[in-house]
Design an enzyme around this catalytic site. Structure first.
Site, PDB file in Angstrom:
ATOM      1  N   PHE A  44     -22.476  11.169 -24.869  1.00  0.00           N
ATOM      2  CA  PHE A  44     -22.058  10.185 -25.876  1.00  0.00           C
ATOM      3  C   PHE A  44     -21.710   8.842 -25.281  1.00  0.00           C
ATOM      4  O   PHE A  44     -21.791   7.821 -25.938  1.00  0.00           O
ATOM      5  CB  PHE A  44     -20.865  10.721 -26.688  1.00  0.00           C
ATOM      6  CG  PHE A  44     -19.667  11.047 -25.833  1.00  0.00           C
ATOM      7  CD1 PHE A  44     -19.541  12.299 -25.271  1.00  0.00           C
ATOM      8  CD2 PHE A  44     -18.683  10.102 -25.585  1.00  0.00           C
ATOM      9  CE1 PHE A  44     -18.439  12.608 -24.469  1.00  0.00           C
ATOM     10  CE2 PHE A  44     -17.588  10.394 -24.782  1.00  0.00           C
ATOM     11  CZ  PHE A  44     -17.474  11.652 -24.224  1.00  0.00           C
ATOM     12  N   ARG A  56     -17.139  11.249 -33.151  1.00  0.00           N
ATOM     13  CA  ARG A  56     -16.460  12.419 -32.608  1.00  0.00           C
ATOM     14  C   ARG A  56     -17.002  13.629 -33.360  1.00  0.00           C
ATOM     15  O   ARG A  56     -16.413  14.128 -34.291  1.00  0.00           O
ATOM     16  CB  ARG A  56     -14.935  12.300 -32.777  1.00  0.00           C
ATOM     17  CG  ARG A  56     -14.288  11.182 -32.010  1.00  0.00           C
ATOM     18  CD  ARG A  56     -13.984  11.451 -30.550  1.00  0.00           C
ATOM     19  NE  ARG A  56     -15.070  11.360 -29.596  1.00  0.00           N
ATOM     20  CZ  ARG A  56     -14.890  11.139 -28.302  1.00  0.00           C
ATOM     21  NH1 ARG A  56     -13.697  10.958 -27.796  1.00  0.00           N
ATOM     22  NH2 ARG A  56     -15.910  11.108 -27.483  1.00  0.00           N
ATOM     23  N   PHE A 106     -10.150  18.144 -25.066  1.00  0.00           N
ATOM     24  CA  PHE A 106     -10.612  16.760 -25.075  1.00  0.00           C
ATOM     25  C   PHE A 106     -11.891  16.717 -24.218  1.00  0.00           C
ATOM     26  O   PHE A 106     -12.073  17.554 -23.345  1.00  0.00           O
ATOM     27  CB  PHE A 106      -9.527  15.810 -24.538  1.00  0.00           C
ATOM     28  CG  PHE A 106     -10.003  14.380 -24.598  1.00  0.00           C
ATOM     29  CD1 PHE A 106     -10.212  13.763 -25.823  1.00  0.00           C
ATOM     30  CD2 PHE A 106     -10.295  13.671 -23.440  1.00  0.00           C
ATOM     31  CE1 PHE A 106     -10.704  12.470 -25.891  1.00  0.00           C
ATOM     32  CE2 PHE A 106     -10.783  12.377 -23.507  1.00  0.00           C
ATOM     33  CZ  PHE A 106     -10.994  11.776 -24.726  1.00  0.00           C
ATOM     34  N   THR A 107     -12.762  15.742 -24.510  1.00  0.00           N
ATOM     35  CA  THR A 107     -14.088  15.723 -23.849  1.00  0.00           C
ATOM     36  C   THR A 107     -14.001  15.793 -22.320  1.00  0.00           C
ATOM     37  O   THR A 107     -14.658  16.629 -21.696  1.00  0.00           O
ATOM     38  CB  THR A 107     -14.859  14.444 -24.242  1.00  0.00           C
ATOM     39  OG1 THR A 107     -14.021  13.316 -24.008  1.00  0.00           O
ATOM     40  CG2 THR A 107     -15.277  14.468 -25.706  1.00  0.00           C
ATOM     41  N   TYR A 141       0.840  -1.196   0.000  1.00  0.00           N
ATOM     42  CA  TYR A 141       0.000   0.000   0.000  1.00  0.00           C
ATOM     43  C   TYR A 141       0.878   1.250   0.000  1.00  0.00           C
ATOM     44  O   TYR A 141       0.651   2.189  -0.758  1.00  0.00           O
ATOM     45  CB  TYR A 141      -0.908  -0.015   1.231  1.00  0.00           C
ATOM     46  CG  TYR A 141      -1.969   1.052   1.221  1.00  0.00           C
ATOM     47  CD1 TYR A 141      -3.216   0.804   0.638  1.00  0.00           C
ATOM     48  CD2 TYR A 141      -1.730   2.308   1.760  1.00  0.00           C
ATOM     49  CE1 TYR A 141      -4.186   1.784   0.617  1.00  0.00           C
ATOM     50  CE2 TYR A 141      -2.700   3.296   1.730  1.00  0.00           C
ATOM     51  CZ  TYR A 141      -3.925   3.028   1.163  1.00  0.00           C
ATOM     52  OH  TYR A 141      -4.890   3.996   1.133  1.00  0.00           O
ATOM     53  N   ASP A 167      -0.869  17.942 -21.782  1.00  0.00           N
ATOM     54  CA  ASP A 167      -1.541  16.641 -21.752  1.00  0.00           C
ATOM     55  C   ASP A 167      -0.734  15.718 -22.656  1.00  0.00           C
ATOM     56  O   ASP A 167      -0.756  15.845 -23.880  1.00  0.00           O
ATOM     57  CB  ASP A 167      -2.986  16.786 -22.256  1.00  0.00           C
ATOM     58  CG  ASP A 167      -3.746  15.459 -22.245  1.00  0.00           C
ATOM     59  OD1 ASP A 167      -3.089  14.392 -22.212  1.00  0.00           O
ATOM     60  OD2 ASP A 167      -4.984  15.489 -22.291  1.00  0.00           O
ATOM     61  N   LYS A 202      -2.852   5.192 -22.734  1.00  0.00           N
ATOM     62  CA  LYS A 202      -2.323   5.479 -24.071  1.00  0.00           C
ATOM     63  C   LYS A 202      -0.797   5.536 -23.997  1.00  0.00           C
ATOM     64  O   LYS A 202      -0.124   4.700 -24.569  1.00  0.00           O
ATOM     65  CB  LYS A 202      -2.882   6.803 -24.591  1.00  0.00           C
ATOM     66  CG  LYS A 202      -4.410   6.777 -24.684  1.00  0.00           C
ATOM     67  CD  LYS A 202      -4.964   8.003 -25.349  1.00  0.00           C
ATOM     68  CE  LYS A 202      -6.480   7.949 -25.356  1.00  0.00           C
ATOM     69  NZ  LYS A 202      -7.064   8.141 -26.671  1.00  0.00           N
TER      70      LYS A 202
HETATM   71  N1  F0G Z   1      -6.476  13.417 -22.614  1.00  0.00           N
HETATM   72  C1  F0G Z   1      -6.496  12.901 -23.841  1.00  0.00           C
HETATM   73  C2  F0G Z   1      -5.819  13.605 -24.959  1.00  0.00           C
HETATM   74  C3  F0G Z   1      -7.178  11.693 -24.081  1.00  0.00           C
HETATM   75  O1  F0G Z   1      -7.198  11.192 -25.313  1.00  0.00           O
HETATM   76  C4  F0G Z   1      -7.822  11.048 -23.007  1.00  0.00           C
HETATM   77  C5  F0G Z   1      -8.595   9.831 -23.223  1.00  0.00           C
HETATM   78  C6  F0G Z   1      -7.756  11.627 -21.737  1.00  0.00           C
HETATM   79  C7  F0G Z   1      -7.061  12.816 -21.579  1.00  0.00           C
HETATM   80  C8  F0G Z   1      -8.407  10.994 -20.567  1.00  0.00           C
HETATM   81  O2  F0G Z   1      -7.679   9.877 -20.174  1.00  0.00           O
HETATM   82  O3  F0G Z   1      -9.267   7.971 -20.530  1.00  0.00           O
HETATM   83  O4  F0G Z   1      -7.227   7.725 -19.099  1.00  0.00           O
HETATM   84  O5  F0G Z   1      -9.138   9.081 -18.341  1.00  0.00           O
HETATM   85  N2  F0G Z   1      -8.998   9.446 -24.342  1.00  0.00           N
HETATM   86  C9  F0G Z   1      -9.748   8.218 -24.575  1.00  0.00           C
HETATM   87  C10 F0G Z   1     -10.147   8.133 -26.041  1.00  0.00           C
HETATM   88  C11 F0G Z   1     -10.908   8.026 -23.672  1.00  0.00           C
HETATM   89  O6  F0G Z   1     -10.871   7.193 -26.373  1.00  0.00           O
HETATM   90  O7  F0G Z   1      -9.719   8.947 -26.855  1.00  0.00           O
HETATM   91  P1  F0G Z   1      -8.373   8.600 -19.514  1.00  0.00           P
END
Ligand code: F0G
Length: 480
Positions: free
Chosen positions: A452, A386, A130-131, A78, A220, A263
């Site tokens: 979405f 998208r 990003f979303t 932990y 990011d 990623k």
């Molecule tokens: N920033 C970017 C540029 C991303 O592409 C993502 C995730 C995140 C932040 C958030 O990271 O998913 O680990 O919480 N992109 C995924 C996609 C969900 O399908 O493009 P996460």
């Protein structure tokens, strides 16, 4: 890319397959039933009904034998585990940053950064949102300013760095609203505009503007590996630099770097890195509150070990080239057949331009969402909308029409073979020839936040039956 005798180039898989997972290609009628059960939202399809999962590259990249082996050496503790220190040391050599806060994934980092730095009225300039980034900032009363260069919004272009931020737009915003800007955010491999990179030169200039105005620069780095590949291949000054030198040069420009390790590093998890102890201290207390103790932050030690190796592999050109090369090949084959895709091809995936593909569907009937459902029905290929569906409505209920309507077909790194890509190209081509059959969708269940992900939609007419009939005419009754 490797050159064939006939002069054509193809991407070559620089790995051999050791472990495989079975996939299923259902007959077209079963696919129609499946997408109906999933309410025309590809997020709601179970993978047992998906043949090629091109939804996302998040947590779906194939791990190397070295990553899997390393994950078995994890120290499950932990507090103070060996694994944490291995990861912290790796990030120090990778980015050159002294401090590291672990988090369970990328959006968790966004939550912590937003909670620490965003307040009512804040504006965060970014190359493009990003979303999840947008949602976290909006939740705290902040807004975003999209300062992408104009060419970034063009579907076809030969600009090698469509993810660059416009320097003038940034300077002007700082002039009028500088006091409202807690930080500037740059996104590597800019996701929502087609995985498009920024250049080293652009990042340096943004960094200089930020420094001159005493504003933090946040990176990011989730899609950093693709961006690194493009800098190495497309930017003159990088030709003589190693991939690691490029990483260090990028990191040097930024005050905070966060990433999704789903990623970056082809593992799971995420984290925040910085050389500034004050900034780290400002965020630190939120880690045990939301994520987990400071030496794991919600990650399993196995994924942390896999990430340590994954970061090393990110420094190898033969590894980080795999995704972009497959995507470039797919885009080339689609363009040959007259199908509209984003150019130059970026990282993450191949992006179909739905506004052109199904130009007869208005934006408020979700052209990219309809195209995603149609492609699944006729191929079992699952992509991700998208476009307008991925935007949030305005407070008064009107649609926010997206600046692009894309169907993203992610190419998870090292996961797909060339024949699978060719199958996808063939079916997309068939769909393009039958595109007049595709019509719009409407929500019948619409969540308020990030609709979405789990929203439910239905076709506006009976177009999906007609699409299946056309498919059966060409490929045989209820064929695959
Ligand atoms: N920033 C970017 C540029 C991303 O592409 C993502 C995730 C995140 C932040 C958030 O990271 O998913 O680990 O919480 N992109 C995924 C996609 C969900 O399908 O493009 P996460």
């Amino acid at each position: 890319m490797i050159k064939l005798r006939n002069g054509e180039t193809i991407p070559l898989e620089m790995h051999k397959v050791k472990v495989v997972q079975k996939t299923y290609l259902l007959p077209v009628r079963e696919r129609l039933e499946a997408i109906t059960r999933a309410s025309n939202n590809t997020f709601l399809l179970p993978t047992r009904e998906v043949f090629l999962d091109m939804l996302t590259d998040s947590g779906t990249n194939a791990m190397s034998d070295r990553q899997v082996a390393a994950s078995m050496m994890a120290d499950d503790s932990y507090a103070g585990s060996e694994t944490f220190y291995r990861l912290k040391d790796k990030l120090k050599s990778f980015f050159g940053t002294d401090y590291f806060l672990p988090a369970h994934q990328g959006r968790a980092c966004e939550n912590i950064i937003s909670e620490t730095f965003i307040k009512e009225g804040s504006i965060v300039p970014m190359n493009y949102h990003f979303t999840t980034t947008h949602a976290h900032i909006a939740k705290r009363g902040g807004e975003i300013a999209e300062l992408l260069i104009d060419e970034g919004f063009e579907i076809t272009s030969d600009n090698p760095f469509k993810g660059n931020m416009c320097l003038d737009k940034l300077r002007n915003l700082i002039k009028t609203d500088g006091h409202r800007i807690p930080y500037v955010r740059m996104e590597a491999g800019t996701n929502l505009i087609g995985g498009q990179p920024f250049s080293l030169a652009n990042l340096r200039e943004i960094s200089a503007i930020c420094k001159a105005n005493n504003i933090m620069l946040v990176l990011d780095a989730s899609l950093l590996s693709d961006n690194l590949y493009f800098i190495k291949m497309r930017e003159a000054e990088a030709k003589s630099m190693s991939v690691h030198q490029i990483v260090l040069e990028i990191a040097k420009q930024c005050d905070i770097i966060y990433f999704s390790a789903r990623k970056l590093g082809s593992a799971r998890g995420g984290g925040i890195c910085s050389n500034n102890l004050k900034l780290i201290d400002a965020m630190k207390e939120l880690i045990p509150l939301y994520e987990g103790f400071l030496t794991y932050g919600g990650m399993s030690t196995r994924e942390m070990e896999a990430l340590v190796v994954g970061l090393d592999e990110t420094l190898e050109l033969d590894i980080i080239s795999q995704g972009p090369m497959m995507i470039a090949h797919m885009a080339k084959e689609l363009i040959k057949r007259g199908i509209p895709v984003i150019t130059p091809p970026g990282g993450l995936g191949c992006h179909l331009d739905a506004s052109e593909f199904v130009s007869h569907i208005p934006q408020n009937e979700y052209p990219a969402g309809a195209l995603a459902a149609a492609l699944y029905i006729i191929s079992g290929v699952r992509g991700m909308e998208r476009g307008t569906m991925s935007e949030a409505r305005q407070p008064d209920g009107t649609e926010t029409l997206s600046s692009m309507e894309l169907l993203r077909l992610a190419v998870p790194r090292r996961m797909m073979t060339l024949s699978q890509i060719e199958y996808a190209v063939d079916r997309i081509h068939w769909l393009y020839d039958n595109r007049h059959l595709i019509e719009g969708l409407e929500f019948f269940e619409e969540p308020k936040i990030m609709r979405f992900f789990s929203g439910r939609l239905r076709p506006l007419t009976g177009w999906q039956d007609k699409l299946v009939e056309a498919f059966e005419r060409d490929f045989g009754e209820n064929s695959r």
